[in-house]
Design an enzyme around this catalytic site. Structure first.
Site, PDB file in Angstrom:
ATOM      1  N   LEU A 138       0.873  -1.171   0.000  1.00 58.09           N
ATOM      2  CA  LEU A 138       0.000   0.000   0.000  1.00 58.09           C
ATOM      3  C   LEU A 138       0.910   1.221   0.000  1.00 58.09           C
ATOM      4  CD1 LEU A 138      -2.669  -0.957   2.720  1.00 58.09           C
ATOM      5  CD2 LEU A 138      -2.947  -1.037   0.234  1.00 58.09           C
ATOM      6  N   ASP A 139       0.485   2.283  -0.670  1.00 53.56           N
ATOM      7  CA  ASP A 139       1.276   3.512  -0.671  1.00 53.56           C
ATOM      8  C   ASP A 139       1.444   4.024   0.755  1.00 53.56           C
ATOM      9  OD1 ASP A 139       1.310   3.350  -3.419  1.00 53.56           O
ATOM     10  OD2 ASP A 139      -0.379   4.715  -3.689  1.00 53.56           O
ATOM     11  N   LYS A 140       2.476   4.820   0.966  1.00 49.55           N
ATOM     12  CA  LYS A 140       2.790   5.340   2.299  1.00 49.55           C
ATOM     13  C   LYS A 140       1.566   5.926   2.996  1.00 49.55           C
ATOM     14  CE  LYS A 140       5.484   8.986   4.555  1.00 49.55           C
ATOM     15  NZ  LYS A 140       6.430  10.103   4.365  1.00 49.55           N
ATOM     16  N   ARG A 237      -5.430   5.548  -7.742  1.00 48.38           N
ATOM     17  CA  ARG A 237      -5.142   6.977  -7.859  1.00 48.38           C
ATOM     18  C   ARG A 237      -5.026   7.394  -9.326  1.00 48.38           C
ATOM     19  NH1 ARG A 237       0.064   7.468  -4.207  1.00 48.38           N
ATOM     20  NH2 ARG A 237      -0.187   9.698  -4.700  1.00 48.38           N
TER      21      ARG A 237
END
Length: 322
Positions: A138-140, A237
């Site tokens: 997962l992105d930060k 996104r």
């Protein structure tokens, strides 16, 4: 210390005449094909006591296949005491609820202090597993659920399940604009042609499919539930930006604040103060990689996500009466 792996098997009739790498994958399914191929080319595999370094070598019925190799530990990463929200654990897997701000894997800009470092501290034995058992990221600044393998057999099976789209991941997101209906984005994603840290919809990219449905509409925003068929970097996104509904707070992909007309100061402050993409991995469902049992987990919305949605509800309410 690295872990020594010593395995032996006789080639059965069902595998006679097949390639060495195919035979090993069948005989020892706890280990991935890529790992087997590496062991062959490194001279770690013998057939009838003769080292064979050609993965495509065909074997006869009754041949004795032996592997004498080592599983490398993740030496270059240090264990660090990082607080982990572990939703579920057993001998084979972790289910972790990742907070915003935690990087999953060390890399440029984040050499340590990551989920991987925390896993090595919580479970030192996980250093036998590549990337400390992390099979997806997962992105930060994305919150929510991840599955982590605690051993090689579980990791091999989870990677295979991920590639076969047998792990279901559902997300919640708040996007800019009022969407009239749900739908699907089926557009390939690859590296942005000029911005090397960004991803984009490009014809040369890898296939990517995102399904989305409307959960709630506000004056200038929409709460969505999304499901991934693939798992490309920044997929949700990029896809939502591509259809001109970038996620709230996602400045990388065009999600700057877009308040509705006559928004209150409180609502403006709420929008401007939400300084990450409004994306949460809410549900994770899969068959257990070892037992085969069906498992499903849900993570509640984090506090900042809840507050953002409430501010949008309050704004809608304030403008719904003459």
């Amino acid at each position: 210390m690295n872990e020594t792996i010593q395995l032996e098997a006789i080639v059965p009739e069902s595998l006679a005449g097949k390639r060495l790498d195919q035979i090993l994958a069948e005989l020892f399914p706890d280990y991935s094909r890529s790992r087997m191929k590496k062991w062959i080319t490194e001279g770690k595999v013998s057939v009838d006591a003769q080292v064979i370094e050609k993965p495509r070598e065909k074997l006869e019925l009754g041949a004795l296949v032996a592997i004498d190799a080592e599983l490398e530990r993740e030496e270059r990463y240090q264990a660090q005491p990082i607080e982990l929200d572990i939703v579920y654990e057993d001998d084979d897997i972790f289910i972790i609820n990742k907070p915003a701000g935690l990087v999953v894997h060390p890399g440029a800009g984040a050499p340590d202090g990551t989920l991987l470092n925390g896993l090595l501290h919580y479970d030192p034995d996980i250093d036998h597993v590549p990337r400390a058992g992390i099979i997806h990221r997962l992105d930060k600044d994305t919150t929510g659920l991840m599955v982590v393998a605690r051993n090689i057999p579980a990791q091999t099976q989870l990677v295979d399940m991920m590639q076969k789209r047998e792990i279901t991941r559902e997300y919640e997101a708040v996007c800019n604009g009022v969407m009239t209906a749900g739908g699907m984005v089926d557009e390939p994603i690859g590296r942005h042609p000029t911005k090397r840290t960004h991803m984009a919809v490009v014809s040369t990219g890898k296939p990517a499919v995102t399904h989305y449905r409307v959960m709630e509409r506000f004056r200038a925003h929409t709460l969505l539930r999304l499901r991934l068929e693939s798992g490309r970097t920044h997929q949700i996104r990029v896809h939502m930006s591509h259809i001109r509904h970038p996620l709230v707070g996602d400045l990388t992909y065009g999600g700057r604040p877009r308040p509705p007309k006559q928004a209150s100061d409180e609502f403006l402050a709420s929008l401007r103060g939400f300084n990450r993409q409004a994306l949460h991995a809410a549900k994770l469902s899969l068959h257990h990689p070892i037992s085969g049992d069906w498992m499903s987990f849900e993570a509640p919305r984090p506090d900042d996500f809840v507050a953002l949605i409430q501010s949008m509800k309050d704004d809608l309410e304030a403008h719904s009466h003459p």
